[in-house]
Motif scaffolding. Sequence first.
Motif, mmCIF file in Angstrom:
data_model
loop_
_atom_site.group_PDB
_atom_site.id
_atom_site.type_symbol
_atom_site.label_atom_id
_atom_site.label_comp_id
_atom_site.label_asym_id
_atom_site.label_seq_id
_atom_site.Cartn_x
_atom_site.Cartn_y
_atom_site.Cartn_z
ATOM 1 N N PRO A 244 65.983 49.443 25.665
ATOM 2 C CA PRO A 244 64.841 50.153 25.080
ATOM 3 C C PRO A 244 64.606 51.465 25.829
ATOM 4 N N GLY A 245 64.451 52.557 25.087
ATOM 5 C CA GLY A 245 64.317 53.873 25.693
ATOM 6 C C GLY A 245 65.650 54.522 26.007
ATOM 7 N N GLY A 246 66.755 53.771 25.819
ATOM 8 C CA GLY A 246 68.091 54.286 26.107
ATOM 9 C C GLY A 246 68.568 55.295 25.085
ATOM 10 N N LYS A 247 69.619 56.034 25.460
ATOM 11 C CA LYS A 247 70.134 57.120 24.613
ATOM 12 C C LYS A 247 71.456 56.734 23.968
ATOM 13 N N PHE A 248 71.542 57.017 22.688
ATOM 14 C CA PHE A 248 72.756 56.759 21.904
ATOM 15 C C PHE A 248 73.278 58.075 21.358
ATOM 16 N N VAL A 249 74.584 58.313 21.517
ATOM 17 C CA VAL A 249 75.196 59.513 20.950
ATOM 18 C C VAL A 249 76.591 59.154 20.438
ATOM 19 N N MET A 250 76.901 59.630 19.224
ATOM 20 C CA MET A 250 78.157 59.248 18.574
ATOM 21 C C MET A 250 78.778 60.438 17.854
ATOM 22 N N ALA A 251 80.098 60.505 17.909
ATOM 23 C CA ALA A 251 80.868 61.486 17.153
ATOM 24 C C ALA A 251 81.916 60.728 16.354
ATOM 25 N N ASN A 300 64.547 55.225 17.216
ATOM 26 C CA ASN A 300 63.664 56.310 16.809
ATOM 27 C C ASN A 300 64.411 57.237 15.858
ATOM 28 N N GLU A 301 63.806 58.349 15.497
ATOM 29 C CA GLU A 301 64.403 59.280 14.540
ATOM 30 C C GLU A 301 65.825 59.679 14.954
ATOM 31 N N VAL A 302 66.743 59.629 13.998
ATOM 32 C CA VAL A 302 68.148 59.934 14.265
ATOM 33 C C VAL A 302 68.442 61.403 13.954
ATOM 34 N N THR A 303 69.032 62.102 14.905
ATOM 35 C CA THR A 303 69.491 63.473 14.685
ATOM 36 C C THR A 303 70.927 63.427 14.191
ATOM 37 N N THR A 304 71.210 64.119 13.085
ATOM 38 C CA THR A 304 72.581 64.181 12.568
ATOM 39 C C THR A 304 73.000 65.640 12.409
ATOM 40 N N GLU A 305 74.272 65.893 12.668
ATOM 41 C CA GLU A 305 74.838 67.229 12.482
ATOM 42 C C GLU A 305 76.281 67.096 12.019
ATOM 43 N N ASP A 306 76.765 68.151 11.379
ATOM 44 C CA ASP A 306 78.169 68.226 10.995
ATOM 45 C C ASP A 306 78.814 69.317 11.841
ATOM 46 N N TRP A 307 79.715 68.905 12.736
ATOM 47 C CA TRP A 307 80.376 69.852 13.630
ATOM 48 C C TRP A 307 81.759 70.255 13.111
ATOM 49 N N ASN A 308 81.903 70.337 11.826
ATOM 50 C CA ASN A 308 83.200 70.724 11.261
ATOM 51 C C ASN A 308 83.615 72.118 11.735
ATOM 52 N N GLU A 309 82.709 73.088 11.675
ATOM 53 C CA GLU A 309 83.048 74.452 12.075
ATOM 54 C C GLU A 309 83.451 74.524 13.545
ATOM 55 N N MET A 358 86.212 66.001 4.112
ATOM 56 C CA MET A 358 85.876 65.339 5.374
ATOM 57 C C MET A 358 84.831 66.164 6.121
ATOM 58 N N GLN A 359 84.038 65.477 6.930
ATOM 59 C CA GLN A 359 83.015 66.118 7.760
ATOM 60 C C GLN A 359 83.078 65.510 9.162
ATOM 61 N N TYR A 360 82.584 66.277 10.148
ATOM 62 C CA TYR A 360 82.596 65.770 11.523
ATOM 63 C C TYR A 360 81.174 65.370 11.882
ATOM 64 N N GLY A 361 80.903 64.073 11.825
ATOM 65 C CA GLY A 361 79.557 63.565 12.018
ATOM 66 C C GLY A 361 79.157 63.434 13.474
ATOM 67 N N MET A 362 77.982 63.942 13.803
ATOM 68 C CA MET A 362 77.393 63.815 15.133
ATOM 69 C C MET A 362 76.029 63.146 14.989
ATOM 70 N N PHE A 363 75.728 62.222 15.904
ATOM 71 C CA PHE A 363 74.507 61.426 15.813
ATOM 72 C C PHE A 363 73.903 61.266 17.200
ATOM 73 N N ALA A 364 72.582 61.351 17.268
ATOM 74 C CA ALA A 364 71.885 61.125 18.535
ATOM 75 C C ALA A 364 70.541 60.483 18.245
ATOM 76 N N ALA A 365 70.173 59.510 19.069
ATOM 77 C CA ALA A 365 68.889 58.822 18.903
ATOM 78 C C ALA A 365 68.562 58.056 20.175
ATOM 79 N N THR A 366 67.299 57.708 20.316
ATOM 80 C CA THR A 366 66.875 56.855 21.424
ATOM 81 C C THR A 366 66.377 55.532 20.855
ATOM 82 N N LYS A 367 66.487 54.483 21.656
ATOM 83 C CA LYS A 367 66.046 53.169 21.214
ATOM 84 C C LYS A 367 64.544 53.023 21.447
ATOM 85 N N ARG A 368 63.888 52.457 20.475
ATOM 86 C CA ARG A 368 62.447 52.268 20.567
ATOM 87 C C ARG A 368 62.075 51.397 21.769
#
Length: 385
Positions: A244-251, A300-309, A358-368
Amino acid sequence: MNHRLFVLGLFGGASLVASFAPTVKKASKSSQLQMGLASTAVKTVKNIGIPATTAVVAGAAIGAIGVKTILDRPSRKYQDGSVAREYDAWTQDGILEYYWGEHIHLGYYNKEEMEAGYKKKNFIQAKYDFVDEMMKLGGIDQDVGKQVKVLDVGCGVGGTSRYLAKNLGPKAEVTGITLSPNQVARAQELAVEQDVPNAKFTVMNALEMDFPDNSFDIVWACESGEHMPDKKKYIEEMMRVLKPGGKFVMATWCQRDDRTVPFTEKDKRDLKFLYEEWTHPYFISIEAYKDLIDETGLMNEVTTEDWNEQTIASWRHSIWVGVYDPRGFIFKPTKYFKCVRDAYCLERMHRAFDRGLMQYGMFAATKRADTSTKTETATSSEAIN
């Protein structure tokens, strides 16, 4: 023999046959096309008296189409054990590590570097830059005095795990998991060579992790989701072991969302090739991954981005580094055709990302922070029922 010319021909041939991709739809039409070209070439040579060298070039073009037919048949379809087997092989032959270094993921190229020409950037440095940018996205601070436990899901030969261990300091504990025993052995070997005792590695299935709930302060996943046969379980397991409160990041590589604009038949054929050439069960969209994260109810709220460029240059850059420096494979003739297959797939990947398939997915969020109580309540309720 000029090695660079040889390699340019080897990899250039893969790009040449890839250039025929839009013209060939089915095997039967491919055969008709080859026969028609062959017949036309032979008649032209006979009637016009084309020099022998020109005839050879015409024959080579026809041969390229034949090679394309072979390369368009995926050779590494996903099945039980295929991911571990392929990464064991890639680790053992050493070619991937020679060119990609310790990081088996795409690199990061900023706008200025792209405008100046991506080939001017060091290919290996681009991967370190990617890790730095991913750390920023995940809000991971380089606090060398902090005690943190990090999980690297799909660690490869441990390049990122060791990099995080060094940057987060000696009090940090980084654990890397992979399905490949050869990758674990190589990762441990490099950890000893580089004196990084706070990075550990083990063979483990990311869909059935042995770790207790709420074990890690940071869960990091870079280009491992592509190989997961159950994306939902993949996400759930990572959320489960995160504190809980930890950080998650994924590509992860993603296919575009097809809910509004369905895939065309060409899209489906191209995706099928990308699935089956590099042992991927399937891809999903950025939107679908976000839905899976939200559905856990833990984040919590998930941040998403496409890092294709920022990453697309990696596909062709990886081919060019082989052209400029053939020493990684030139003395391994049994690997030549595999290198051609990989170069062809790299080009197909570039084109799929370039046209938006195809897209390059990036994700970041913290655990409630309140997830422990909710989990215990849910467990108790299940026990009563």
